[in-house]
Design a protein around this motif. Sequence first.
Motif, PDB file in Angstrom:
ATOM      1  N   TYR A  76       0.804  -1.218   0.000  1.00 36.27           N
ATOM      2  CA  TYR A  76       0.000   0.000   0.000  1.00 36.27           C
ATOM      3  C   TYR A  76       0.844   1.278   0.000  1.00 36.27           C
ATOM      4  CZ  TYR A  76      -4.171  -2.795   0.934  1.00 36.27           C
ATOM      5  OH  TYR A  76      -5.202  -3.691   0.840  1.00 36.27           O
ATOM      6  N   SER A 197     -13.695   0.862   1.211  1.00 36.04           N
ATOM      7  CA  SER A 197     -13.484   0.312  -0.128  1.00 36.04           C
ATOM      8  C   SER A 197     -13.132  -1.167  -0.005  1.00 36.04           C
ATOM      9  CB  SER A 197     -12.354   1.059  -0.847  1.00 36.04           C
ATOM     10  OG  SER A 197     -12.141   0.525  -2.140  1.00 36.04           O
ATOM     11  N   ASP A 198     -14.055  -2.018  -0.443  1.00 37.64           N
ATOM     12  CA  ASP A 198     -13.801  -3.459  -0.487  1.00 37.64           C
ATOM     13  C   ASP A 198     -12.977  -3.726  -1.748  1.00 37.64           C
ATOM     14  OD1 ASP A 198     -13.909  -6.205  -1.011  1.00 37.64           O
ATOM     15  OD2 ASP A 198     -15.887  -6.434  -0.114  1.00 37.64           O
ATOM     16  N   GLU A 199     -11.686  -4.047  -1.556  1.00 39.93           N
ATOM     17  CA  GLU A 199     -10.767  -4.248  -2.677  1.00 39.93           C
ATOM     18  C   GLU A 199     -10.298  -5.700  -2.746  1.00 39.93           C
ATOM     19  OE1 GLU A 199      -9.048   0.346  -2.691  1.00 39.93           O
ATOM     20  OE2 GLU A 199      -7.681  -1.309  -2.272  1.00 39.93           O
ATOM     21  N   ARG A 202      -8.586  -6.816  -5.913  1.00 37.34           N
ATOM     22  CA  ARG A 202      -7.355  -6.133  -6.288  1.00 37.34           C
ATOM     23  C   ARG A 202      -6.176  -7.066  -6.035  1.00 37.34           C
ATOM     24  NH1 ARG A 202      -6.082  -0.779  -7.001  1.00 37.34           N
ATOM     25  NH2 ARG A 202      -3.853  -0.361  -6.843  1.00 37.34           N
ATOM     26  N   SER A 218      -5.044   2.039  -4.920  1.00 34.84           N
ATOM     27  CA  SER A 218      -5.857   1.674  -3.765  1.00 34.84           C
ATOM     28  C   SER A 218      -6.360   2.956  -3.112  1.00 34.84           C
ATOM     29  CB  SER A 218      -5.029   0.872  -2.764  1.00 34.84           C
ATOM     30  OG  SER A 218      -5.750   0.692  -1.557  1.00 34.84           O
ATOM     31  N   LEU A 219      -7.578   2.922  -2.606  1.00 33.70           N
ATOM     32  CA  LEU A 219      -8.157   4.115  -1.996  1.00 33.70           C
ATOM     33  C   LEU A 219      -7.320   4.607  -0.817  1.00 33.70           C
ATOM     34  CD1 LEU A 219     -10.842   5.810  -2.395  1.00 33.70           C
ATOM     35  CD2 LEU A 219     -11.629   4.669  -0.325  1.00 33.70           C
ATOM     36  N   VAL A 220      -6.660   3.685  -0.125  1.00 35.30           N
ATOM     37  CA  VAL A 220      -5.887   4.057   1.055  1.00 35.30           C
ATOM     38  C   VAL A 220      -4.601   4.796   0.682  1.00 35.30           C
ATOM     39  CG1 VAL A 220      -4.393   2.040   1.354  1.00 35.30           C
ATOM     40  CG2 VAL A 220      -5.374   3.154   3.363  1.00 35.30           C
ATOM     41  N   VAL A 229      -9.707   0.332   3.776  1.00 33.64           N
ATOM     42  CA  VAL A 229      -9.647  -0.665   2.712  1.00 33.64           C
ATOM     43  C   VAL A 229      -9.647  -2.060   3.319  1.00 33.64           C
ATOM     44  CG1 VAL A 229      -8.057  -1.678   1.029  1.00 33.64           C
ATOM     45  CG2 VAL A 229      -8.540   0.759   0.958  1.00 33.64           C
ATOM     46  N   THR A 230     -10.386  -2.973   2.689  1.00 35.99           N
ATOM     47  CA  THR A 230     -10.339  -4.381   3.088  1.00 35.99           C
ATOM     48  C   THR A 230      -9.871  -5.225   1.904  1.00 35.99           C
ATOM     49  OG1 THR A 230     -12.685  -4.686   2.518  1.00 35.99           O
ATOM     50  CG2 THR A 230     -12.162  -4.141   4.807  1.00 35.99           C
ATOM     51  N   CYS A 249      -5.859   1.153   7.105  1.00 41.17           N
ATOM     52  CA  CYS A 249      -6.339   2.527   7.288  1.00 41.17           C
ATOM     53  C   CYS A 249      -5.228   3.343   7.931  1.00 41.17           C
ATOM     54  CB  CYS A 249      -7.595   2.553   8.161  1.00 41.17           C
ATOM     55  SG  CYS A 249      -8.266   4.212   8.442  1.00 41.17           S
TER      56      CYS A 249
END
Length: 742
Positions: A76, A197-199, A202, A218-220, A229-230, A249
């Motif tokens: 990340y 955001s369920d990733e 990904r 990734s949103l994070v 994010v998960t 997070c």
Amino acid sequence: MVKLEEFGVEQWMDKYETTPDVLNIAETCAASVSIDELVALCENKNAPGPLDTSVTLTYGAIRGSDKLRQRLAGLYSVRAASPMSQESILITPGAIAANFLVLYKLIGPGDHVICMYPTYQQLYSVPESLGAEVSLWKLRQEKNYVPDVAELESLVKPNTKLIIINNPNNPTGAVVRKSVLQAIVSFARERDIPILSDEVYRPLFHGISPVDDEYPPSLVSMGYDKAIVTGSMSKAYSLAGIRTGWIACRNAEIIEALASARDYTTISVSQLDDQVASYALSADVIHGLLSRNIQLAKTNVALLEKFVNDHSSVCSWVKPLAGTTAFIQFKKNGEPVDDVAFCLDVLEKTKAMILPGSKGFGHERGFEYKGYVRIGYVCHTAVLKEALERMSKYIAEELVGGAFPTHETPELAVSQLGQRQRYGDDDTPNDLSTGGPAYGPSETMFPSLDRTVFWARCVWDCFLLPNSSRAVSSCFVTLEMSIETKMSTASVCWTLADDFSQWLTAGEVGTGKEKAAGTVGSVTPTPPQVTAEKAPVPALIKQVTCPSLVEEVSPSVPAAQTPNSSLFSIRPSPKGGMGAFALSDIPESTVIMKEPALLLATDGRGHLAEELGKLNAEERMEYSKLACYELLDQDRDIAIFKTNRFRTGSSCGIFLVASRFNHSCAPSIRYSYDYSNRQLVFSMRRDVKEGEELTIMYTPNPEDLAIDYGFLCDCGVCDQPLEMPVYYDRWADKVPHETDDW
């Protein structure tokens, strides 16, 4: 008592996936692997295995092992303004536990939640069970399932406590692109609303390239500390059996709150699961694992696309760009089918298991996607093929009501014309868009002469020698003819290629001898006939590798020769390092791969560092595993780049799979750079047998190999005089050290 809505998708899977002899194409995990298969994907054969059996099986680290959390934090950190700490990662028993924990802690009675829809039912049913009101942010097929950020204004309320997205999306396979993510983040930040955001799918992006400006981070990694994010090891990493997921997070307060709530649901994740997950995410394994799954997705989505196209009268879709699922609508007599009855009937009569959309995504909430089913297509290819073949017969009998469709008329994709062609009754190519001859005069075939001028110039640049006055004259004659007749680009190139091929054969280009009078005018603008069995290659292309011409001049690839990287595999080579090996006999002229660049760099150290900074953690690790001749530069990143780069016009590119091809002075592969699609195209120079290593030529001068790449050639050919082509474009291949301007 908490009221939970029936979890439709899980109950359907539980009820039917154990059907005897089932062909399960409802499953959403990339084809699962065993521990043995995982170990086989490891690039370092001396690396320790996934399990340390000497470890005492206590509860272990409550939040997850340092090793696993560090590796996830590293993934990340790339493309982010600042690195992520392992303290921002919380390990859970799968993503389903991660999602539940976030919802359980952040949502309560009287709250309001906005949730993207359709999506995994847990994401909207659990908030409702906790007493929250849920507004569905609906995705629409006519908008390619891209969320409309403007609709958030009408959905948001003063008590909105969470916005939930799923990227890549289940069931549509759609991608929320970077610009849309930025708009969502801006909307949420202005109102101080957290985003979940369920990733879980990904990074299985198989329809959008990392070099695309809209490739979604990734949103994070987007600078909003209330982005949560998960993810899990189940979908993209093929390891559903180890039950390992996580929450990421950057907001320490949120992470601590989730960790505190977690004490009531999970003490720790199994140490064995943690070890296997850590091993799979290691630099030695992750590249092979993700490469396997992305290639599997690309292969299988092409099969599914053909299925949809073959039955377009009764089914439609938006082709997925990522993940493992596709959302397809079926109709009978112009009306959507009853999806539940349809899926049950298909299962009974074909053993193919698919998921009805209304059952999986909430028919009780005004389900608008009538007749839709979800297909999980990243299973083993053989399973998908068999299931689709049986479903094709079912469709012919039950939906169409006619005979099973045959495809005796081959369709050829003519990339240089951007059109489709097929052979008619007279076996001549026809232009389907106009009904006229495919290569005859037509404004629609060739609206501008710019490309003709460009390709004529390429011929001049690549093939004309100073004493080839007749060749120069012919180039202008052919170009003038194209202006008068509005020949297609391909026709011009075929004409020029035919001329130059004859001159090369006769030795006239090298000697300056002129062709016999009248031969230029005898050349016709029609290319050689193409059959479904084999695509002919002009003699010119067999003699000269020219990146500017090969893609445009080459005839279209028949369906039987559709590029397919499953024709070869990457594994350790006797030459050293990794290599590519044929998985079956491959005939001459077969296009085996089209690969986009991992990165393109143009102006030295600063730009390379900038482009490397845009890679995500998986891509960055993949780059670091490439061969490196360290004497080329003290900076390892630059040395890797110089060792593996391919010229792509004014820049150089790194191509991860292509970099695994080893050198031979008698290579089995020719390749070129397709400027319009920004990809390298590889095809076979000759027939190869199953198990044979596939090779390219780095340079025609074996003595350069030691200087530029740090090895001596052992191909067994170059101890004899080289049969050099008339012209060799060194910039088309690995860039030689002596011409280096970096």
